[in-house]
Design a protein around this motif. Sequence first.
Motif, PDB file in Angstrom:
ATOM      1  N   ALA A 195       0.969  -1.214  -0.125  1.00 21.89           N
ATOM      2  CA  ALA A 195       0.025   0.053   0.072  1.00 21.89           C
ATOM      3  C   ALA A 195       0.779   1.339  -0.054  1.00 21.89           C
ATOM      4  CB  ALA A 195      -0.872  -0.067   0.969  1.00 21.89           C
ATOM      5  N   GLU A 196       1.949   1.297   0.935  1.00 22.02           N
ATOM      6  CA  GLU A 196       2.747   2.440   0.834  1.00 22.02           C
ATOM      7  C   GLU A 196       3.459   2.764  -0.610  1.00 22.02           C
ATOM      8  OE1 GLU A 196       6.582   4.084   3.266  1.00 22.02           O
ATOM      9  OE2 GLU A 196       6.027   1.920   3.561  1.00 22.02           O
ATOM     10  N   HIS A 197       4.089   1.355  -1.193  1.00 23.97           N
ATOM     11  CA  HIS A 197       4.366   1.826  -2.653  1.00 23.97           C
ATOM     12  C   HIS A 197       3.441   2.279  -3.570  1.00 23.97           C
ATOM     13  CE1 HIS A 197       6.754   0.864  -6.096  1.00 23.97           C
ATOM     14  NE2 HIS A 197       5.744   0.746  -6.742  1.00 23.97           N
ATOM     15  N   TYR A 198       2.038   1.783  -3.808  1.00 20.32           N
ATOM     16  CA  TYR A 198       1.124   2.474  -4.337  1.00 20.32           C
ATOM     17  C   TYR A 198       0.888   3.865  -4.064  1.00 20.32           C
ATOM     18  CZ  TYR A 198      -0.528  -1.861  -6.607  1.00 20.32           C
ATOM     19  OH  TYR A 198      -0.560  -3.130  -7.103  1.00 20.32           O
ATOM     20  N   ALA A 199       0.801   4.172  -2.579  1.00 16.36           N
ATOM     21  CA  ALA A 199       0.786   5.837  -2.370  1.00 16.36           C
ATOM     22  C   ALA A 199       1.785   6.698  -3.096  1.00 16.36           C
ATOM     23  CB  ALA A 199       0.716   5.748  -0.948  1.00 16.36           C
ATOM     24  N   ASN A 200       2.815   6.070  -3.321  1.00 11.68           N
ATOM     25  CA  ASN A 200       4.025   7.024  -3.790  1.00 11.68           C
ATOM     26  C   ASN A 200       4.291   6.566  -5.155  1.00 11.68           C
ATOM     27  OD1 ASN A 200       5.124   8.313  -1.171  1.00 11.68           O
ATOM     28  ND2 ASN A 200       5.018   6.113  -0.539  1.00 11.68           N
ATOM     29  N   LEU A 220      14.518   1.457 -14.299  1.00 13.39           N
ATOM     30  CA  LEU A 220      13.169   2.183 -14.475  1.00 13.39           C
ATOM     31  C   LEU A 220      12.547   2.093 -13.003  1.00 13.39           C
ATOM     32  CD1 LEU A 220      13.731   1.686 -17.499  1.00 13.39           C
ATOM     33  CD2 LEU A 220      11.268   1.577 -17.813  1.00 13.39           C
ATOM     34  N   PRO A 221      11.832   3.125 -12.620  1.00 14.12           N
ATOM     35  CA  PRO A 221      11.268   2.973 -11.450  1.00 14.12           C
ATOM     36  C   PRO A 221      10.173   1.867 -11.487  1.00 14.12           C
ATOM     37  CG  PRO A 221      11.218   5.311 -12.250  1.00 14.12           C
ATOM     38  CD  PRO A 221      11.918   4.481 -13.163  1.00 14.12           C
ATOM     39  N   VAL A 222      10.190   1.151 -10.331  1.00 13.76           N
ATOM     40  CA  VAL A 222       9.590  -0.139 -10.315  1.00 13.76           C
ATOM     41  C   VAL A 222       7.927   0.190 -10.376  1.00 13.76           C
ATOM     42  CG1 VAL A 222       8.680  -1.787  -8.711  1.00 13.76           C
ATOM     43  CG2 VAL A 222      11.077  -1.558  -9.197  1.00 13.76           C
ATOM     44  N   VAL A 223       6.822  -0.598 -10.872  1.00 16.78           N
ATOM     45  CA  VAL A 223       5.493  -0.627 -11.039  1.00 16.78           C
ATOM     46  C   VAL A 223       4.965  -1.923 -10.424  1.00 16.78           C
ATOM     47  CG1 VAL A 223       3.366  -0.551 -12.172  1.00 16.78           C
ATOM     48  CG2 VAL A 223       5.291   1.354 -12.801  1.00 16.78           C
ATOM     49  N   LEU A 224       4.003  -1.636  -9.410  1.00 13.16           N
ATOM     50  CA  LEU A 224       3.466  -3.005  -8.803  1.00 13.16           C
ATOM     51  C   LEU A 224       2.240  -3.118  -9.243  1.00 13.16           C
ATOM     52  CD1 LEU A 224       4.346  -2.884  -4.891  1.00 13.16           C
ATOM     53  CD2 LEU A 224       5.498  -3.951  -7.042  1.00 13.16           C
ATOM     54  N   LYS A 225       1.956  -4.445  -9.372  1.00 17.05           N
ATOM     55  CA  LYS A 225       0.510  -4.740  -9.874  1.00 17.05           C
ATOM     56  C   LYS A 225       0.229  -6.243  -8.920  1.00 17.05           C
ATOM     57  CE  LYS A 225      -0.050  -1.864 -13.169  1.00 17.05           C
ATOM     58  NZ  LYS A 225      -0.864  -0.775 -13.150  1.00 17.05           N
TER      59      LYS A 225
END
Length: 383
Positions: A195-200, A220-225
């Motif tokens: 959740a913290e990653h998604y918030a940022n 590249l900056p990481v994207v989570l799914k």
Amino acid sequence: MTTTDESLEAGSFPLITDETLGELRARIGQPFERPYPHVTEATRDSIRHWALGIGDTNPLWLEPDYAADTRWKGIVAPGTMLYAFDRVVSGYVTGMPGVHAMFAGTDWNWAHPLRLGDTVEAFPILKDLRDLESRFSGRAVKQTYEVRFVNQDGLEICRADSWCIRTQREIARRRADRSHVAPYQWNADELARIAEHYANERPRGKEPLYWDEVQPGDPLPVVLKGPSTVTGFVAFTQGWGSLYVKAHGVAFDMFRAHPALGILNQQGVPEPPERVHWDNDLAQRVGVPAAYDYGPERVSWLGHLMTNWIGDNGFLRRLNVQVRHHNIIGDLTTCEGTVTRKWIDGVRHLVEVDVRGINQNGETTAAGVAVAELPSKSAELDL
């Protein structure tokens, strides 16, 4: 290809045969009736449904005032939204009824952006069939289509090769080893970190990424799914449209036209093979441990990784992704990329990126290459 003893065993699903493969091979290069697409026009609603279905909240896709102040002068759509404009590029396959089709990848090549208000027609042809031997299901076939996308002005905005692997369901079920694969169980601390990653997580936006400043080896900056859920798969289908999800008389008409498509559920009612994406039992019957995501989702996630990185001033020219392993319920996908090279082609300043999706177990479930055109401090982008 020789037929193994295992493939001669009787099962509840048809097998790949020389006869059915030969009939399909005769269709290579021939026109065929294309299924009606989910989307025919890039409206604000259809773009929003697509973007939110893949978890991409970039204001370039969603906010008219923001988009009007970019080099595009209005809303554009993620290029992978073209999946919603054609079911063939999304994995709809013809021939060999009753033989399972697993989406396995797409090679997207964009010439122009998909803009708000564009109407698009797709022109698919069967391009190639490759007979394979797999550990998963014995005999298998790689089935590749080429699809051209043309807008209302007659402009070809994209061309894509997309492929599925046709597998033998019964053999895959018997061979499957599910003893070491179960949906991952997340705890509260792990979910808090996600959740913290998604918030940022942010797209680059209006700050240009200049070709001159990019170097091979740059991450590249990481994207989570994820973590993946059936609810998430449903959210994707709202924007994408699915292949066979139909209800009531429309569904019965489909099964009447394609009898081998229907697989009886526990109530004895036919449902499409697409049910593997929300039904653990059927997923296991085709050799997968649990319900799993749609392949076009993961390709689109890696597109999201790229557009977040290149910002409003870049343009994604190519995205070639192979879907390598199943992404089952509970899996978290970390989308990563590394710049591998940069070059100039005429007036275009291009960078190549190795892209990949990695699950919580460290397994690469999707991988490929992307090419983006970036602004240069000494030149303008040419589109």
